[in-house]
Design a protein around this motif. Structure first.
Motif, PDB file in Angstrom:
ATOM      1  N   TYR A 199      -0.662   0.335  -3.091  1.00 59.08           N
ATOM      2  CA  TYR A 199      -1.458   1.008  -4.128  1.00 59.08           C
ATOM      3  C   TYR A 199      -1.352   2.525  -4.065  1.00 59.08           C
ATOM      4  O   TYR A 199      -1.825   3.213  -4.960  1.00 59.08           O
ATOM      5  CB  TYR A 199      -2.928   0.587  -4.013  1.00 59.08           C
ATOM      6  CG  TYR A 199      -3.116  -0.876  -4.313  1.00 59.08           C
ATOM      7  CD1 TYR A 199      -3.066  -1.351  -5.627  1.00 59.08           C
ATOM      8  CD2 TYR A 199      -3.281  -1.805  -3.289  1.00 59.08           C
ATOM      9  CE1 TYR A 199      -3.201  -2.696  -5.907  1.00 59.08           C
ATOM     10  CE2 TYR A 199      -3.415  -3.158  -3.557  1.00 59.08           C
ATOM     11  CZ  TYR A 199      -3.371  -3.596  -4.867  1.00 59.08           C
ATOM     12  OH  TYR A 199      -3.498  -4.932  -5.141  1.00 59.08           O
ATOM     13  N   MET A 200      -0.742   3.049  -2.986  1.00 60.36           N
ATOM     14  CA  MET A 200      -0.605   4.507  -2.868  1.00 60.36           C
ATOM     15  C   MET A 200       0.148   5.021  -4.098  1.00 60.36           C
ATOM     16  O   MET A 200       1.145   4.437  -4.526  1.00 60.36           O
ATOM     17  CB  MET A 200       0.157   4.875  -1.597  1.00 60.36           C
ATOM     18  CG  MET A 200      -0.719   4.789  -0.374  1.00 60.36           C
ATOM     19  SD  MET A 200      -2.089   5.960  -0.540  1.00 60.36           S
ATOM     20  CE  MET A 200      -3.382   5.098   0.303  1.00 60.36           C
ATOM     21  N   GLY A 201      -0.350   6.122  -4.659  1.00 60.84           N
ATOM     22  CA  GLY A 201       0.321   6.691  -5.818  1.00 60.84           C
ATOM     23  C   GLY A 201      -0.239   6.162  -7.132  1.00 60.84           C
ATOM     24  O   GLY A 201       0.195   6.593  -8.203  1.00 60.84           O
ATOM     25  N   THR A 202      -1.191   5.235  -7.090  1.00 63.77           N
ATOM     26  CA  THR A 202      -1.759   4.754  -8.358  1.00 63.77           C
ATOM     27  C   THR A 202      -3.093   5.457  -8.625  1.00 63.77           C
ATOM     28  O   THR A 202      -3.681   6.087  -7.737  1.00 63.77           O
ATOM     29  CB  THR A 202      -2.004   3.223  -8.341  1.00 63.77           C
ATOM     30  OG1 THR A 202      -2.929   2.911  -7.303  1.00 63.77           O
ATOM     31  CG2 THR A 202      -0.723   2.448  -8.107  1.00 63.77           C
ATOM     32  N   ARG A 203      -3.543   5.339  -9.884  1.00 68.19           N
ATOM     33  CA  ARG A 203      -4.834   5.900 -10.274  1.00 68.19           C
ATOM     34  C   ARG A 203      -5.760   4.725 -10.587  1.00 68.19           C
ATOM     35  O   ARG A 203      -5.386   3.815 -11.324  1.00 68.19           O
ATOM     36  CB  ARG A 203      -4.629   6.769 -11.524  1.00 68.19           C
ATOM     37  CG  ARG A 203      -5.833   7.553 -11.912  1.00 68.19           C
ATOM     38  CD  ARG A 203      -5.519   8.441 -13.136  1.00 68.19           C
ATOM     39  NE  ARG A 203      -6.737   9.100 -13.566  1.00 68.19           N
ATOM     40  CZ  ARG A 203      -7.245  10.173 -12.986  1.00 68.19           C
ATOM     41  NH1 ARG A 203      -6.628  10.741 -11.977  1.00 68.19           N
ATOM     42  NH2 ARG A 203      -8.383  10.693 -13.421  1.00 68.19           N
ATOM     43  N   LEU A 204      -6.937   4.743  -9.994  1.00 64.98           N
ATOM     44  CA  LEU A 204      -7.843   3.595 -10.155  1.00 64.98           C
ATOM     45  C   LEU A 204      -9.189   4.059 -10.691  1.00 64.98           C
ATOM     46  O   LEU A 204      -9.568   5.212 -10.520  1.00 64.98           O
ATOM     47  CB  LEU A 204      -8.063   2.907  -8.798  1.00 64.98           C
ATOM     48  CG  LEU A 204      -6.831   2.317  -8.110  1.00 64.98           C
ATOM     49  CD1 LEU A 204      -7.197   1.809  -6.718  1.00 64.98           C
ATOM     50  CD2 LEU A 204      -6.225   1.180  -8.937  1.00 64.98           C
TER      51      LEU A 204
END
Ligand SMILES: NC(=O)NC(NC(N)=O)C(=O)[O-]
Ligand SMILES: [Zn+2]
Ligand SMILES: [Zn+2]
Length: 504
Positions: free
Chosen positions: A467-472
């Motif tokens: 999930y690193m690098g994603t926007r949540l």
């Protein structure tokens, strides 16, 4: 002994027992260190409290670690509620998440994760109870002795409550008294693999082992969790592939674990689950299929078994709902897990199955390792460690990707709390109702954040997370475990006061 000795002896022993009592009582963290909120009785209020009867605006009264009352509005018996009130405004108050599938790798592989970092990540993600898998620690939890090592390893290191699954392996499967004593010692149920697990002291089971296991579990009314993938003679399985160019391709890995492997395993399991029906020889036991990825034939088999009355449930994981094979870059082994992440159409079907109630619950299957074993440089999908690291992000991931399917707060509570509590036999957990443990997450659905290097991750090896690098969206503001405020906006309580859960 002379007269004087006889007189002094009781005094000395009294002194020693006082001393021991003092050490025992005061060397444990005092209660004030367990919580960031210095109250034993308090209220938390918001306009969105998720209860089994729906979302209400009101307040939850917490007293002595339990939920004392849940009131609509801020009035109780016609009077404005009194005492210490934490008002969370529009944020959501929901039952804490119960993750029934996490590998914390303690004891023995704490460089991969460990109880301390793992439960800190859980608390930061709104998870209030976690059930630890019996493999990836060293040794695996397959006997009374190895369970004892687990419980000792967890002592004073867990920030949330932790229960333990025991392993069903060939060695104990055909030995009723060994299984009996493991269950008596307190594992909440058993877990087995129908394919190689990748861990030497956790060999796979066949359907006769599974049948034996279910019959013993029936007495205890506890479940068997199964990794349902079966090696087929006719099809590929991680063949050693010396061609690194091919091994870097995600499609190469995907082809080694086709949906037919899940389907074959489930088909075989259903021969055994028929005994779990009412009046069946294993009535009282239950079979739970972990991390389903195939949303087609495998899921249809489960639906049919349910309609025939088999006691069976199924979970899937956020990574199967968030990612698709098409998006995975060649060489990016952060995404390697088994069963594998399949195509986008499969992901779409999984969402429908979940919202329509055919998939019962969600779990993280947090299975971290050290970056070296993910072979990032080489990017070899066939040789890298399989497992997704996600513990801290499961709530925002489910919410961020589920919003477009119109998922509701009550569905989230059902998938992440109510049904997992039932699977793990935790009657006092999983819902905001009076009498239950005050296990609660407070979160802000609209708050967005970037998972970049500025984001505090509590996993031991954050770089391996897919999930690193994603926007949540969906930020956890506060996590309460048995009334203790164990996490609040980036800060943990000073002491780890989670409770090891053993079945009675
Ligand atoms: N040894 C493992 O942790 N295996 C896990 N690995 C995955 N899911 O890739 C699992 O749950 O099967
Ligand atoms: Zn598995
Ligand atoms: Zn797993």
């Amino acid at each position: 002994m002379d007269i004087l000795g006889w007189r002094v002896f009781p005094l000395v022993s009294l002194l020693i027992s006082f001393l021991l009592f003092y050490i025992k009582t005061f060397s444990k963290p005092s209660n004030s260190l367990c919580s960031l909120l210095p109250h034993d009785r308090y209220w938390i209020a918001s306009r969105q409290i998720v209860t089994p009867q729906g979302v209400i605006s009101g307040a939850v009264e917490v007293k002595g670690g339990s939920i004392a009352s849940v009131v609509e509005g801020i009035y109780q018996h016609g009077q404005i509620i009194k005492g210490h009130v934490v008002d969370y405004g529009n944020a959501v108050i929901m039952p804490g998440l119960i993750d029934v599938h996490a590998h914390l790798d303690d004891p023995g592989r704490t460089e991969w994760e460990g109880f301390s970092s793992g439960t800190k990540a859980a608390a930061a993600g709104g998870i209030t109870t976690l059930i630890d898998m019996p493999l990836n620690s060293e040794p695996s939890t397959v006997s009374v002795e190895t369970l004892k090592l687990k419980v000792e390893a967890a002592e004073e290191k867990i920030y949330v409550d932790v229960g333990f699954w025991g392993g069903l392996v060939p060695e104990n499967a055909l030995n009723v008294s060994a299984l009996d004593s493991l269950l008596k010692a307190g594992v909440l149920g058993l877990k087995s693999f129908m394919c190689p697990s990748g861990i030497n002291d956790f060999p796979m089971t066949n359907s006769s082992h599974i049948k034996e296991g279910l019959h013993v579990l029936a007495k205890y009314k506890r479940p068997l969790l199964v990794h349902a993938e079966m090696q087929l003679d006719s099809e590929g399985y991680p063949k050693e592939n010396d061609d690194i160019n091919s091994a870097r391709l995600y499609s190469t890995y995907l082809n080694t674990r086709p949906p037919s492997m899940e389907e074959a395993a489930i088909r075989e399991l259903l021969e055994v689950t028929k005994h779990t029906r009412t009046s069946g020889s294993a009535e009282g036991s239950h079979l739970h299929i972990v991390h389903l990825s195939d949303s087609r034939a495998s899921l249809n088999l489960v639906k049919e078994a349910k309609s025939r009355g088999d006691s069976i449930t199924v979970e899937t994981c956020p990574h199967y709902l968030a990612f698709s094979a098409e998006e995975i870059q060649d060489g990016d082994t952060r995404f390697k897990c088994s069963p594998p992440i399949r195509d986008a159409a499969n992901r779409e079907n999984l969402w429908h199955a979940l919202t329509e109630g055919h998939i019962d619950m969600l779990s993280s299957d947090h299975s971290p390792t050290i970056p070296e074993l993910k072979l990032f440089g080489e990017g070899n999908f066939l040789k890298a460690w399989g497992g997704i690291s996600s513990l801290q992000y499961v709530l925002p991931v489910t919410w961020s990707y589920g919003k477009q399917y119109g998922i509701t707060l009550n569905q989230l509570a059902s998938w992440w709390s109510e049904r997992p509590a039932k699977l793990a036999g935790q009657e006092l957990k999983g819902a905001i109702v009076s009498g239950n443990h005050a296990d609660i997450v407070v979160w802000e659905p609209n708050a967005e954040f970037e998972l970049d290097e500025n984001h505090t991750a509590y996993h031991k090896n954050p770089s391996i997370s897919a999930y690193m690098g994603t926007r949540l969206s969906g930020k956890v503001l506060a996590t309460f475990v048995r009334g203790n405020l164990v996490y609040k906006e980036g800060e943990h309580a000073p002491a780890a006061c989670g409770v090891p859960i053993l079945a009675k």
